[in-house]
Design an enzyme around this catalytic site. Structure first.
Site, PDB file in Angstrom:
ATOM      1  N   ALA A   1      45.171  66.440  70.498  1.00 44.10           N
ATOM      2  CA  ALA A   1      44.288  65.718  69.571  1.00 44.10           C
ATOM      3  C   ALA A   1      45.047  65.190  68.367  1.00 44.10           C
ATOM      4  CB  ALA A   1      43.160  66.644  69.118  1.00 44.10           C
TER       5      ALA A   1
ATOM      6  N   ARG B   1      43.803  51.837  68.880  1.00 41.75           N
ATOM      7  CA  ARG B   1      42.811  51.025  69.589  1.00 41.75           C
ATOM      8  C   ARG B   1      41.387  51.214  69.052  1.00 41.75           C
ATOM      9  NH1 ARG B   1      44.772  52.772  75.555  1.00 41.75           N
ATOM     10  NH2 ARG B   1      45.484  54.564  74.354  1.00 41.75           N
TER      11      ARG B   1
ATOM     12  N   GLY C   1      54.356  61.402  72.071  1.00 43.72           N
ATOM     13  CA  GLY C   1      53.856  61.367  73.443  1.00 43.72           C
ATOM     14  C   GLY C   1      53.194  62.674  73.841  1.00 43.72           C
TER      15      GLY C   1
ATOM     16  N   ASP D   1      40.158  63.510  73.579  1.00 46.33           N
ATOM     17  CA  ASP D   1      39.378  62.274  73.635  1.00 46.33           C
ATOM     18  C   ASP D   1      38.624  62.122  74.954  1.00 46.33           C
ATOM     19  OD1 ASP D   1      41.475  61.645  75.316  1.00 46.33           O
ATOM     20  OD2 ASP D   1      41.962  59.728  74.374  1.00 46.33           O
TER      21      ASP D   1
ATOM     22  N   GLU E   1      51.922  55.638  84.680  1.00 47.54           N
ATOM     23  CA  GLU E   1      51.062  55.074  83.643  1.00 47.54           C
ATOM     24  C   GLU E   1      50.774  53.602  83.945  1.00 47.54           C
ATOM     25  OE1 GLU E   1      49.503  56.788  81.001  1.00 47.54           O
ATOM     26  OE2 GLU E   1      50.156  58.176  82.535  1.00 47.54           O
TER      27      GLU E   1
ATOM     28  N   ALA F   1      -2.510  58.691  57.240  1.00 43.73           N
ATOM     29  CA  ALA F   1      -1.598  57.551  57.363  1.00 43.73           C
ATOM     30  C   ALA F   1      -0.918  57.247  56.037  1.00 43.73           C
ATOM     31  CB  ALA F   1      -2.384  56.332  57.829  1.00 43.73           C
TER      32      ALA F   1
HETATM   33  C1  UD1 Z   1      46.679  59.623  79.029  1.00 44.05           C
HETATM   34  C2  UD1 Z   1      47.539  59.869  80.276  1.00 44.05           C
HETATM   35  C3  UD1 Z   1      47.017  59.010  81.426  1.00 44.05           C
HETATM   36  C4  UD1 Z   1      45.544  59.322  81.667  1.00 44.05           C
HETATM   37  C5  UD1 Z   1      44.720  59.190  80.383  1.00 44.05           C
HETATM   38  C6  UD1 Z   1      43.331  59.761  80.623  1.00 44.05           C
HETATM   39  C7  UD1 Z   1      49.805  60.382  79.530  1.00 44.05           C
HETATM   40  C8  UD1 Z   1      51.165  59.837  79.339  1.00 44.05           C
HETATM   41  N1  UD1 Z   1      48.895  59.518  79.991  1.00 44.05           N
HETATM   42  O1  UD1 Z   1      46.822  58.244  78.677  1.00 44.05           O
HETATM   43  O2  UD1 Z   1      47.759  59.262  82.598  1.00 44.05           O
HETATM   44  O3  UD1 Z   1      45.039  58.477  82.666  1.00 44.05           O
HETATM   45  O4  UD1 Z   1      45.334  59.944  79.311  1.00 44.05           O
HETATM   46  O5  UD1 Z   1      42.506  59.578  79.541  1.00 44.05           O
HETATM   47  O6  UD1 Z   1      49.601  61.537  79.273  1.00 44.05           O
HETATM   48  N2  UD1 Z   1      48.232  62.746  71.923  1.00 44.05           N
HETATM   49  C9  UD1 Z   1      48.866  63.647  71.089  1.00 44.05           C
HETATM   50  N3  UD1 Z   1      50.156  63.412  70.718  1.00 44.05           N
HETATM   51  C10 UD1 Z   1      50.868  62.340  71.138  1.00 44.05           C
HETATM   52  C11 UD1 Z   1      50.210  61.424  71.995  1.00 44.05           C
HETATM   53  C12 UD1 Z   1      48.905  61.645  72.375  1.00 44.05           C
HETATM   54  O7  UD1 Z   1      48.272  64.647  70.692  1.00 44.05           O
HETATM   55  O8  UD1 Z   1      52.045  62.230  70.747  1.00 44.05           O
HETATM   56  C13 UD1 Z   1      46.836  63.001  72.317  1.00 44.05           C
HETATM   57  C14 UD1 Z   1      45.883  61.909  71.861  1.00 44.05           C
HETATM   58  O9  UD1 Z   1      45.352  62.219  70.596  1.00 44.05           O
HETATM   59  C15 UD1 Z   1      44.835  61.920  72.953  1.00 44.05           C
HETATM   60  C16 UD1 Z   1      45.573  62.440  74.171  1.00 44.05           C
HETATM   61  O10 UD1 Z   1      46.777  63.027  73.712  1.00 44.05           O
HETATM   62  O11 UD1 Z   1      43.768  62.828  72.630  1.00 44.05           O
HETATM   63  C17 UD1 Z   1      45.900  61.330  75.160  1.00 44.05           C
HETATM   64  O12 UD1 Z   1      46.679  60.353  74.513  1.00 44.05           O
HETATM   65  P1  UD1 Z   1      46.379  58.825  74.693  1.00 44.05           P
HETATM   66  O13 UD1 Z   1      47.335  58.055  73.878  1.00 44.05           O
HETATM   67  O14 UD1 Z   1      44.944  58.565  74.521  1.00 44.05           O
HETATM   68  O15 UD1 Z   1      46.797  58.658  76.243  1.00 44.05           O
HETATM   69  P2  UD1 Z   1      46.295  57.597  77.298  1.00 44.05           P
HETATM   70  O16 UD1 Z   1      47.058  56.336  77.098  1.00 44.05           O
HETATM   71  O17 UD1 Z   1      44.827  57.526  77.275  1.00 44.05           O
HETATM   72 CA    CA Z   2      43.168  58.434  75.985  1.00 41.14          CA
END
Ligand code: UD1
Ligand code: CA
Length: 414
Positions: A10, A16, A80, A105, A157, A349
């Protein structure tokens, strides 16, 4: 049975969503997204939940103040999803059990799906298991790549997919279960060699397969629970799906919802059997409604509303932070705020409580069996005795209420 921990990611900034708020605090049917993910974990028996936070970390922590099973882990830089999980290394370095990894999320997650994931992991004795979904439109999600025998080879991805891989409809909703030791060994080897130059958790899967461990992908996630909320549009879609679930559960419990598409009910609301909710009713916050009530059309119930049994609220009636006892009727155009209304009171009323004097919010007490005529203004603080009759169009202050006669609750009990 293995001991089980969970990591919820999180920390993301969420460009976005175009928001100043941490993404996981955005609400779905009245509760922050993260609350649903935490609940799903708890329902499948997780001893400790590590929530990785970064962007506006303090704000996230404050919203879940007092939850004793959460340990907050800070990811300073969002490099990441693999990097986010690695931030929990210190906490989990000696842990020999199972680790669930989920995204904050993904509010539509269901505990039944997590149970399937756990069962599969245990029956297959795999080192890592993920639950997948098949979507009509897989855009944006990581794709599940399988070999000719159907074994999973890895997750690619969206931004790294070949044209051929873009056509794959089986996706990764980010529901994973790992043997903890295997997870952290694999994470150490993940490199940011992808379009976004991030450390991807999805790459850990391929790493685990390469080292000869068993990885299983089970298609167990319904399309409607796969959604990760990355935009305001998806937030509204997730809310719609959640709203349908909330209403379905209420209907199964004996509540009539006349027009589900034109009714909105908060996830925290509790509604009793044989209550009828008429169209265009909006219930927001912690609201409790008893048995056999009739609400709406066009009623607005806000936080702290408690309706006992057989209460009738009609058009344009707003209630906030008030308790209405059995048989209260307020059929047209009323505002009842910060009040306690006794049994069988009729509110005519257009009658309202004037609960705010510009500085403070004050309480109104209306005794049992009172009759409040149409267009009355009850100026709080106010205590109207049992059986009082307030004439239509009256402005009632405490002084005038004392002249109404009747008995106040305290007189009766003495
Ligand atoms: C990610 C998955 C994807 C999947 C999708 C499902 C990866 C690389 N990709 O993509 O395969 O289909 O979720 O919803 O895992 N977050 C962190 N720290 C970071 C990056 C992200 O805590 O450095 C958290 C975000 O807050 C989020 C979650 O990880 O809650 C997912 O990150 P997000 O950037 O939304 O990944 P997606 O592109 O949706
Ligand atoms: Ca996501």
């Amino acid at each position: 049975m293995s001991e089980r921990a969970a990591i919820i990611l999180a920390a993301g900034v969420s460009s976005r969503m175009n928001t100043m708020m941490p993404k996981v605090l955005h609400e779905v049917c009245g509760r922050p997204m993260l609350a649903y993910v935490l609940d799903a974990c708890r329902q499948v028996g997780v001893a400790k939940i590590y929530v990785v936070i970064g962007f506006s970390a303090e704000q996230v922590k404050e919203s879940f103040d007092g939850a004793g099973d959460i340990e907050w882990v800070v990811q300073e830089k969002q490099l990441g999803t693999a990097h986010a999980v690695l931030c929990c290394r210190e906490q989990l370095k000696d842990f020999g059990g199972q680790t669930l990894v989920l995204c904050g999320d993904g509010p539509l997650i269901r505990s039944a799906t997590l149970r399937t994931l756990i069962e599969k992991h245990e029956s297959e004795q795999s080192a890592a298991t993920l639950a997948t979904a098949v979507l009509a439109d897989p855009s944006g999600y990581g794709r599940i790549v399988r070999d000719a025998y159907g074994n999973m080879q890895g997750i690619v991805e969206h931004s790294d997919c070949t044209n051929e891989q873009l056509a794959i409809r089986e996706v990764n909703p980010s529901y994973y279960l790992f043997n903890n030791k295997v997870l952290f060994e694999a994470l150490d080897k993940v490199q940011p060699d992808n379009v976004k130059k991030e450390y991807y958790l999805t790459d850990a899967m391929a790493g685990i397969i390469r080292t000869g461990h068993k990885v299983v992908a089970v298609t167990a996630v319904l399309p409607e629970e796969a959604m990760g909320v990355n935009s305001r549009r998806q937030l509204s879609e997730a809310s719609k799906i959640m709203q349908r679930r909330i209403q379905q559960e209420l209907m199964e419990n004996g509540v009539t919802i006349v027009d589900p598409d034109n009714t909105w009910i908060d996830a925290r609301a509790k509604i009793g059997q044989d209550t009828v909710i008429e169209p265009f009713t909006y219930i927001h916050g912690e609201v409790t409604i008893g048995l056999g009530c009739r609400i709406g059309p066009f009623a607005y119930l806000r936080n702290g509303t408690v309706l006992k049994n057989n209460v009738v609220l009609g058009v344009y009636t707003e209630v906030k932070n008030s308790t209405l006892d059995d048989g209260v009727r307020a059929r047209h155009h009323s505002y009842i705020g910060d009040a306690t209304i006794g049994r069988d009171v009729n509110i005519g009323a257009g009658s309202i409580t004037a609960n705010y004097d510009g500085q403070e919010v004050n309480h109104t007490n209306v005794g049992d069996n009172c009759y409040i005529g149409s267009g009355a203004i009850l100026i709080a603080p106010l205590d109207i005795k049992d059986g009082s009759h307030v004439a239509s169009g009256t402005v009632v202050s405490q002084e005038s209420a004392n002249e109404l006669g009747g008995k106040s609750k305290s007189d009766v009990s003495q």
